[in-house]
Design an enzyme around this catalytic site. Structure first.
Site, mmCIF file in Angstrom:
data_model
loop_
_atom_site.group_PDB
_atom_site.id
_atom_site.type_symbol
_atom_site.label_atom_id
_atom_site.label_comp_id
_atom_site.label_asym_id
_atom_site.label_seq_id
_atom_site.Cartn_x
_atom_site.Cartn_y
_atom_site.Cartn_z
ATOM 1 N N TRP A 154 -7.158 -36.329 15.466
ATOM 2 C CA TRP A 154 -6.070 -35.524 14.912
ATOM 3 C C TRP A 154 -4.754 -35.862 15.622
ATOM 4 C CZ3 TRP A 154 -2.986 -31.921 17.507
ATOM 5 C CH2 TRP A 154 -2.161 -31.147 16.704
ATOM 6 N N HIS A 155 -4.851 -36.189 16.931
ATOM 7 C CA HIS A 155 -3.636 -36.492 17.689
ATOM 8 C C HIS A 155 -3.007 -37.804 17.250
ATOM 9 C CE1 HIS A 155 -5.213 -33.372 20.348
ATOM 10 N NE2 HIS A 155 -3.974 -33.240 20.769
ATOM 11 N N GLY A 156 -3.812 -38.721 16.754
ATOM 12 C CA GLY A 156 -3.244 -40.000 16.335
ATOM 13 C C GLY A 156 -4.327 -40.917 15.813
#
Lengths: 279, 485
Positions: free
Chosen positions: B339-341
């Site tokens: 989700w962060h990247g």
């Protein structure tokens, strides 16, 4: 709210006292960004007789912030001469009588748009700090604490070395090198800005400062750039790097001059200017 | 637009004046205030790049239509169609995220794509805040389908004006600028009941001032000053630094990322309170944690809660046996990492956190909950392990790829110089985070002492000092780290 106001006021009082202790100016702080903006802020008004535009290499030469009132140190830590030159041509820093352009790092700096330093120096906060010293970049509490811990003494007198204006020698065996597109753009930037500066009546000197070693390509790039600029705008070239014996200078690391040597280099530049003026 | 910019200050002042204008107390006060906040949010988001508004509009309209249908079928008791619309809406949200955030990741794994296509896709930056507003959208869909949001949703039942009002409120929830770009991830069931006309006299000023001063201090003074030095951990400066600098800067980065994100969250909380909305806290002194499990109860709490409610529990949570629990924990953290990247380094970060959570669950499976009798030395050891594990894993956030992380560890073995500014900055600005957590420890363990301090004259004086430092000692302006997610 009263407590917040009292806390704020006490801090302003302490900051004023500390700043007074520093004679209303600090030199190098812990932040390259703010040290540079602080130098620009101190140098902005009034116009200096001599200004030095370059990187942290010329940033070590003592200027107005160290008590040399006729010298504006416009060295940009982590930047290049183009930052200060741009600010002079835009009128954010008053045009000096003489501008010494550091050639060592001319190949660095921005090619598109403006650097963050130039943007910041054109912002409102920079102007506010210029008018209200306690909000200036040299009055940052952390910069004062760092300067106090660093205790880098400024040498007020320097010995000048005999140097003469030089011709740029471009080593012939390095002709295989070529400018990249970015390097060409950067050179065009210098050409544009120097044209404006000469139009404002500023006398230009381009100089290589005593500093660390360069790669073959960087050396070629620097000399070739100097040659093109000198060809376009007649100006004096001082090769301080070659003409001042390295063993007569002290460095804090492999690149930056120690305080006494920085004052010696300043004395050398001043003597060279006097010689040029007397001709 | 950044919270720490002059443009934002102007927008905020204009919005506040209009939001609490005298006529906002009238019959149409709520509609006026919601519209003012909506327009301000659109300006806030589209300021740098108005093209981004297109995608946000697609998300907003898509989620609004789906929500309206879900409510309609829920009232009619047609659960099949409710499930159908939930699936459709979740797919729409994940599709937006997949195309605009994960396309570069997947493109890199497809050898048949022309290299220039892959390069062009990988060079396209994902729209700011897409992960956050997508999660808001999913939260709204699921909360409505579960029947946890009802009051405002009643407006969706009739057509015409009332439908438009419902859509307006949904848009407001998705776009409200304090939470739009980087959270906190406020769930629909927390936000919707708060949508109402607000009065200037109801603003909780002490809460607002505390949140804003502390938030701006953490961001502008601590994080931004540290950021100038921690840049040294990236090439080409990495090989100039000595091992001690590298270690110190890694600690510095750990402090920076906390100050940056916690600062942002506090500013968001303070701004929301200024407009009469209460956001959940996002950080609860995370560096006091004595285990990774505890860390995730204290760090980015709104994300942890979102992942728990909308992923971990639907996956079965801990109700389907031990093995499945470990798998669920790992899956949630792996996806939380992604989700962060859209990069392997984030997958590695999430996976390792998942592994730590699994190991801790296994090792302490026989320990009772809220075991207060734990000896102090075990807490200290737990704290050392947690802080260092978390800090080392932050390298994945800072470094551009796994190669550079490996390069960092190799450089630790190469002797080098010890730089003054690095040491000074890390100690001076990092200590602010240490002091903040020390206060947190007092709050949790010396409740009487903290109660005497809270609201006292000394506390106000400290806020005065922080305000002074914001004005005189902010670092070079930087974007928020979590904007990239």
């Amino acid at each position: 709210m009263i407590g917040i106001g009292i806390g704020f006021a006490v801090c302003i009082g302490l900051q004023s006292l500390a700043y007074f202790g520093f004679n209303w100016k600090t030199g190098k702080g812990e932040s390259n960004y703010f040290s540079t903006l602080g130098r620009f802020q101190v140098a902005a008004h009034p116009a200096a007789r001599v200004a030095l535009a370059g990187s942290s290499i010329s940033g070590r030469i003592p200027g107005r912030e160290a008590g040399f009132h006729d010298i504006a140190n416009l060295g940009a830590d982590g930047g290049a001469a183009i930052d200060a030159i741009t600010l002079i041509t835009r009128g954010k820093i008053e045009t000096p009588e003489w501008l010494i352009i550091e050639a060592n790092t001319m190949h660095g700096g921005v090619t598109e748009g403006e650097s963050t330093l130039v943007k910041a120096a054109q912002g409102a906060w920079f102007s506010v700090g210029g008018k209200l010293p306690l909000l200036g970049h040299t009055a940052r509490p952390s910069a004062m604490l760092y300067a106090a811990l660093l205790r880098r003494p400024v040498a007020l007198t320097g010995e000048d070395f005999p140097v003469t204006p030089d011709r740029v020698g471009i080593p012939q065996n390095k002709n295989a090198f070529r400018f990249t597109d970015d390097e060409k753009k950067r050179l065009r930037q210098y050409e544009r800005e120097l044209g404006v500066l000469q139009g404002k009546g500023c006398k230009l000197i381009i100089a290589t400062f005593p500093a660390g070693d360069m790669t073959e390509r960087e050396d070629w790039l620097m000399r070739k750039s100097i040659a093109e600029l000198v060809h376009r705008y007649p100006m004096t070239y001082l090769d301080l790097k070659q003409q001042i014996p390295r063993d007569r200078l002290l460095f804090t690391d492999s690149v930056h001059l120690a305080p006494k040597s920085a004052t010696d280099v300043l004395a050398t530049i001043k003597a060279a200017i006097r010689r040029i003026e007397s001709k | 637009m950044l919270f720490n910019s002059w443009e934002f200050l102007c927008l905020l002042l204009v919005t506040l004046v209009l939001y609490y204008a005298p006529w906002s107390a009238g019959r149409h006060g709520k509609a006026w205030q919601v519209m003012v906040a909506l327009i301000a949010s659109v300006v806030f988001y589209g300021w740098e790049d108005p093209k981004l508004l297109g995608l946000l509009a697609v998300s907003c309209v898509g989620n609004s239509v789906a929500t309206a249908r879900i409510i309609l079928y829920k009232v009619r008791g047609d659960e099949t169609r409710v499930r159908h619309w939930v699936k459709l809406a979740v797919i729409l949200n994940l599709l937006l995220l997949g195309v605009f955030k994960y396309a570069p990741f997947f493109a890199g794994m497809m050898p048949f794509l022309p290299a220039e296509w892959v390069k062009a896709i990988q060079e396209t930056a994902p729209p700011i805040g897409i992960s956050f507003y997508t999660f808001h959208g999913i939260s709204m869909i699921v909360d409505v389908a579960r029947g946890e949001v009802t009051r405002e949703s009643d407006a969706m039942l009739s057509r015409g004006t009332r439908f438009a009002k419902g859509v307006r409120d949904i848009g407001f929830y998705l776009l409200f600028f304090p939470q739009l770009v980087a959270g906190p991830i406020v769930k629909a069931k927390q936000f919707w009941p708060q949508i109402a006309a607000k009065r200037w006299s109801d603003i909780p000023w002490i809460h607002v001032i505390r949140s804003l001063i502390l938030g701006f201090f953490l961001k502008m003074v601590v994080a931004d000053n540290l950021a100038e030095q921690t840049l040294g951990l990236t090439k080409p400066w990495l090989n100039v630094l000595g091992p001690l600098d590298l270690i110190l800067l890694l600690y510095g980065y750990s402090m920076q990322i906390f100050a940056d994100f916690a600062g942002y969250s506090l500013i968001a909380i303070g701004l929301a309170a200024l407009f009469g909305y209460e956001f959940p806290i996002n950080f609860n002194f995370p560096y006091l944690s004595t285990s990774i499990t505890e860390f995730w109860r204290r760090w980015h709490m709104s994300l942890s809660a979102w992942l728990r409610d909308y992923l971990y529990i639907p996956l079965g949570g801990n109700r389907k046996g031990e093995m499945r629990t470990y798998l669920n924990l790992f899956l949630v953290m792996f996806l939380g990492g992604l989700w962060h990247g859209a990069e392997w380094k984030f997958a590695l970060w999430g996976s390792l956190h998942g592994v730590f959570l699994g190991i801790e669950r296994f090792c302490f499976r026989n320990q009772k909950k809220n075991d207060q009798a734990r000896p102090a030395w075990r807490s200290v050891l737990g704290w050392i392990y947690t802080f260092h594990a978390v800090t080392i894993l932050w390298l994945t956030f800072l470094m551009p790829d796994l190669n550079q992380i490996a390069y960092y560890f190799r450089e630790l073995l190469v002797p080098g110089r010890f730089l003054g500014p690095t040491v000074f900055t890390t100690i001076v600005f990092g200590s602010a985070v240490v002091v903040y957590h020390a206060l947190g420890w007092i709050r949790e363990n010396r409740k009487e002492t903290f109660a005497r301090f809270r609201g006292s004259f000394s506390e106000a004086v400290i806020y005065g000092v922080l305000l002074f430092l914001i004005l005189t000692n902010s670092g070079p302006p930087q974007g928020f780290i979590y904007f990239q997610f």
